[in-house]
Design a protein around this motif. Sequence first.
Motif, PDB file in Angstrom:
ATOM      1  N   THR A  13      25.843  37.569  40.472  1.00  0.00           N
ATOM      2  CA  THR A  13      26.226  36.825  41.580  1.00  0.00           C
ATOM      3  C   THR A  13      27.462  36.229  41.430  1.00  0.00           C
ATOM      4  OG1 THR A  13      25.832  34.579  40.291  1.00  0.00           O
ATOM      5  CG2 THR A  13      23.626  35.622  41.296  1.00  0.00           C
ATOM      6  N   GLY A  14      27.943  35.695  42.814  1.00  0.00           N
ATOM      7  CA  GLY A  14      29.523  35.256  42.861  1.00  0.00           C
ATOM      8  C   GLY A  14      29.847  34.286  41.949  1.00  0.00           C
ATOM      9  N   ASP A  15      28.735  33.433  41.370  1.00  0.00           N
ATOM     10  CA  ASP A  15      29.235  32.459  40.469  1.00  0.00           C
ATOM     11  C   ASP A  15      29.479  33.157  39.228  1.00  0.00           C
ATOM     12  OD1 ASP A  15      29.389  30.328  42.199  1.00  0.00           O
ATOM     13  OD2 ASP A  15      27.473  29.747  41.873  1.00  0.00           O
ATOM     14  N   GLN A  16      28.399  34.096  38.730  1.00  0.00           N
ATOM     15  CA  GLN A  16      28.449  34.851  37.543  1.00  0.00           C
ATOM     16  C   GLN A  16      29.724  35.722  37.374  1.00  0.00           C
ATOM     17  OE1 GLN A  16      24.613  36.812  37.955  1.00  0.00           O
ATOM     18  NE2 GLN A  16      23.741  35.310  36.578  1.00  0.00           N
ATOM     19  N   GLN A  17      29.815  36.333  38.390  1.00  0.00           N
ATOM     20  CA  GLN A  17      31.121  37.178  38.641  1.00  0.00           C
ATOM     21  C   GLN A  17      32.597  36.357  38.152  1.00  0.00           C
ATOM     22  OE1 GLN A  17      31.616  40.321  39.104  1.00  0.00           O
ATOM     23  NE2 GLN A  17      34.030  40.641  39.632  1.00  0.00           N
ATOM     24  N   THR A  18      32.707  35.284  38.802  1.00  0.00           N
ATOM     25  CA  THR A  18      33.753  34.275  38.575  1.00  0.00           C
ATOM     26  C   THR A  18      33.956  33.808  36.946  1.00  0.00           C
ATOM     27  OG1 THR A  18      33.628  33.329  40.782  1.00  0.00           O
ATOM     28  CG2 THR A  18      35.001  32.088  39.101  1.00  0.00           C
ATOM     29  N   ALA A  19      32.632  33.447  36.215  1.00  0.00           N
ATOM     30  CA  ALA A  19      32.432  33.257  35.051  1.00  0.00           C
ATOM     31  C   ALA A  19      32.748  34.545  34.333  1.00  0.00           C
ATOM     32  CB  ALA A  19      30.839  32.751  34.652  1.00  0.00           C
ATOM     33  N   LEU A  20      32.656  35.536  34.504  1.00  0.00           N
ATOM     34  CA  LEU A  20      32.878  36.548  33.880  1.00  0.00           C
ATOM     35  C   LEU A  20      34.276  37.193  33.661  1.00  0.00           C
ATOM     36  CD1 LEU A  20      29.612  38.893  34.418  1.00  0.00           C
ATOM     37  CD2 LEU A  20      30.188  37.986  32.332  1.00  0.00           C
ATOM     38  N   THR A  21      34.776  36.978  34.981  1.00  0.00           N
ATOM     39  CA  THR A  21      36.301  37.418  35.053  1.00  0.00           C
ATOM     40  C   THR A  21      37.200  36.599  35.431  1.00  0.00           C
ATOM     41  OG1 THR A  21      35.999  38.077  37.559  1.00  0.00           O
ATOM     42  CG2 THR A  21      35.074  39.613  36.072  1.00  0.00           C
ATOM     43  N   GLY A  22      36.827  35.523  35.932  1.00  0.00           N
ATOM     44  CA  GLY A  22      37.736  34.322  36.328  1.00  0.00           C
ATOM     45  C   GLY A  22      38.242  34.681  37.717  1.00  0.00           C
ATOM     46  N   VAL A  23      37.830  35.647  38.292  1.00  0.00           N
ATOM     47  CA  VAL A  23      38.242  36.118  39.841  1.00  0.00           C
ATOM     48  C   VAL A  23      37.112  35.856  40.920  1.00  0.00           C
ATOM     49  CG1 VAL A  23      39.180  37.683  41.066  1.00  0.00           C
ATOM     50  CG2 VAL A  23      39.917  37.591  38.744  1.00  0.00           C
ATOM     51  N   PRO A  24      37.034  35.037  41.757  1.00  0.00           N
ATOM     52  CA  PRO A  24      35.965  35.049  42.632  1.00  0.00           C
ATOM     53  C   PRO A  24      35.830  36.283  43.344  1.00  0.00           C
ATOM     54  CG  PRO A  24      37.948  33.958  43.618  1.00  0.00           C
ATOM     55  CD  PRO A  24      38.223  34.411  42.051  1.00  0.00           C
ATOM     56  N   ARG A  25      34.755  36.666  43.683  1.00  0.00           N
ATOM     57  CA  ARG A  25      34.171  37.722  44.600  1.00  0.00           C
ATOM     58  C   ARG A  25      34.634  37.925  45.939  1.00  0.00           C
ATOM     59  NH1 ARG A  25      28.308  39.930  43.821  1.00  0.00           N
ATOM     60  NH2 ARG A  25      29.399  41.872  44.828  1.00  0.00           N
ATOM     61  N   ASP A  26      34.557  36.516  46.481  1.00  0.00           N
ATOM     62  CA  ASP A  26      35.047  36.085  47.627  1.00  0.00           C
ATOM     63  C   ASP A  26      36.323  35.820  47.813  1.00  0.00           C
ATOM     64  OD1 ASP A  26      35.457  35.374  50.272  1.00  0.00           O
ATOM     65  OD2 ASP A  26      34.084  33.565  50.067  1.00  0.00           O
ATOM     66  N   TYR A  27      37.312  36.766  48.421  1.00  0.00           N
ATOM     67  CA  TYR A  27      38.520  36.699  48.266  1.00  0.00           C
ATOM     68  C   TYR A  27      39.476  35.772  49.467  1.00  0.00           C
ATOM     69  CZ  TYR A  27      38.280  40.215  44.681  1.00  0.00           C
ATOM     70  OH  TYR A  27      37.735  40.976  43.706  1.00  0.00           O
ATOM     71  N   GLU A  28      38.497  35.152  50.192  1.00  0.00           N
ATOM     72  CA  GLU A  28      39.087  34.433  51.431  1.00  0.00           C
ATOM     73  C   GLU A  28      40.092  33.466  50.963  1.00  0.00           C
ATOM     74  OE1 GLU A  28      38.747  35.166  54.557  1.00  0.00           O
ATOM     75  OE2 GLU A  28      37.528  36.928  54.160  1.00  0.00           O
ATOM     76  N   ARG A  34      46.981  45.159  48.086  1.00  0.00           N
ATOM     77  CA  ARG A  34      46.207  45.828  46.926  1.00  0.00           C
ATOM     78  C   ARG A  34      44.811  45.808  47.355  1.00  0.00           C
ATOM     79  NH1 ARG A  34      46.548  42.321  41.523  1.00  0.00           N
ATOM     80  NH2 ARG A  34      44.299  41.575  42.293  1.00  0.00           N
ATOM     81  N   GLU A  35      44.181  46.973  47.153  1.00  0.00           N
ATOM     82  CA  GLU A  35      42.775  47.097  47.559  1.00  0.00           C
ATOM     83  C   GLU A  35      41.581  46.005  47.332  1.00  0.00           C
ATOM     84  OE1 GLU A  35      44.906  50.743  47.666  1.00  0.00           O
ATOM     85  OE2 GLU A  35      44.728  49.114  46.433  1.00  0.00           O
ATOM     86  N   ASP A  36      41.791  45.323  46.117  1.00  0.00           N
ATOM     87  CA  ASP A  36      41.001  44.269  45.975  1.00  0.00           C
ATOM     88  C   ASP A  36      41.238  42.857  46.545  1.00  0.00           C
ATOM     89  OD1 ASP A  36      43.273  44.142  44.152  1.00  0.00           O
ATOM     90  OD2 ASP A  36      41.834  42.984  42.597  1.00  0.00           O
ATOM     91  N   VAL A  37      42.430  42.702  47.082  1.00  0.00           N
ATOM     92  CA  VAL A  37      43.090  41.518  47.659  1.00  0.00           C
ATOM     93  C   VAL A  37      43.088  41.597  49.097  1.00  0.00           C
ATOM     94  CG1 VAL A  37      44.630  39.748  47.747  1.00  0.00           C
ATOM     95  CG2 VAL A  37      44.148  41.104  45.512  1.00  0.00           C
ATOM     96  N   PHE A  38      43.738  42.615  49.577  1.00  0.00           N
ATOM     97  CA  PHE A  38      44.101  42.617  50.842  1.00  0.00           C
ATOM     98  C   PHE A  38      44.433  44.155  51.191  1.00  0.00           C
ATOM     99  CE2 PHE A  38      45.678  42.694  55.043  1.00  0.00           C
ATOM    100  CZ  PHE A  38      45.332  41.540  55.618  1.00  0.00           C
ATOM    101  N   ASN A  39      43.704  44.980  52.231  1.00  0.00           N
ATOM    102  CA  ASN A  39      44.196  46.262  52.591  1.00  0.00           C
ATOM    103  C   ASN A  39      43.908  46.418  54.113  1.00  0.00           C
ATOM    104  OD1 ASN A  39      41.336  47.737  53.228  1.00  0.00           O
ATOM    105  ND2 ASN A  39      41.139  46.254  51.197  1.00  0.00           N
TER     106      ASN A  39
END
Length: 269
Positions: free
Chosen positions: A4-19, A90-95
């Motif tokens: 999930t989004g919260d799990q993603q953040t916990a695993l990587t320190g990066v939110p899935r929602d880049y807004e 950068r594709e994962d931030v803005f493209n």
Amino acid sequence: MHPTGDQQTALTGVPRDYESMRAPVHTATYSRPTPRMVEALREVSAATACAKLHQMGITRTFIDGPVPLHREPDVKITGGAVTLQFLPQREDVFNGAEQEDIERKTPLWGVLESIRPGDVLVVSAHGSHFTGCLGDMLVRYFKLRGGAGIVVDGRVRDAARIRALGVPVWCTGVTPHYASQTELFPSAFNVPVGVGGSLVTPGDLIVADEDGAVVVPQDKAVPLAEDSLLHQDREAFARRRLDEGARLSDYYPLTGEGLTEYLASRTGS
């Protein structure tokens, strides 16, 4: 199973929602130059401002690259800088695949909606040949807000329409691309930016004419103007004497007997 989004953040320190990363970043407060500062520099040329700042020990003030889009002999602006910063995509931030719609959520819209009468918009675009930082609609809005002129370390689009608007623009050229179509995206506004090899901070003064654009720190504006106007008056005198047939070495630079003659002309003696 995908996290999930919260799990993603916990695993990587990066939110899935880049807004949140796309939200306009800007300096909360800065001081625009006073009307006295702007008016003092109104009659000072870019060349004279650059030379006088050099004598004051500030040597990197010329914004290298941008030239007037309007090739008119009297093109000239003076005003306080508001800044817009572009950064590489950068594709994962803005493209560019997200197209123009996302731009309204970026500093590109934010900076334009912050414009006040007399402001000069200064855009850091890394000299990109493929990013049309501004076009007809955005420059039109800039004009309606009372902006004085625009300096872009990169390109613009809709050149004919911009010329028709009459907004003075300095840029490195034109392109059919819109702002986020290729390699850059608008990332922050009213933050310090590097433009054409010079540092521009919000509230700096910009003097731009056919020779290019120059950055003037606020605390230097009035003393620089006083010295510059005297310098320009001396040069006008020397120019007249050369036109009358005088020898170059007698009147340029204006020293010795030539300077004495000039001072006498000022006092009427």
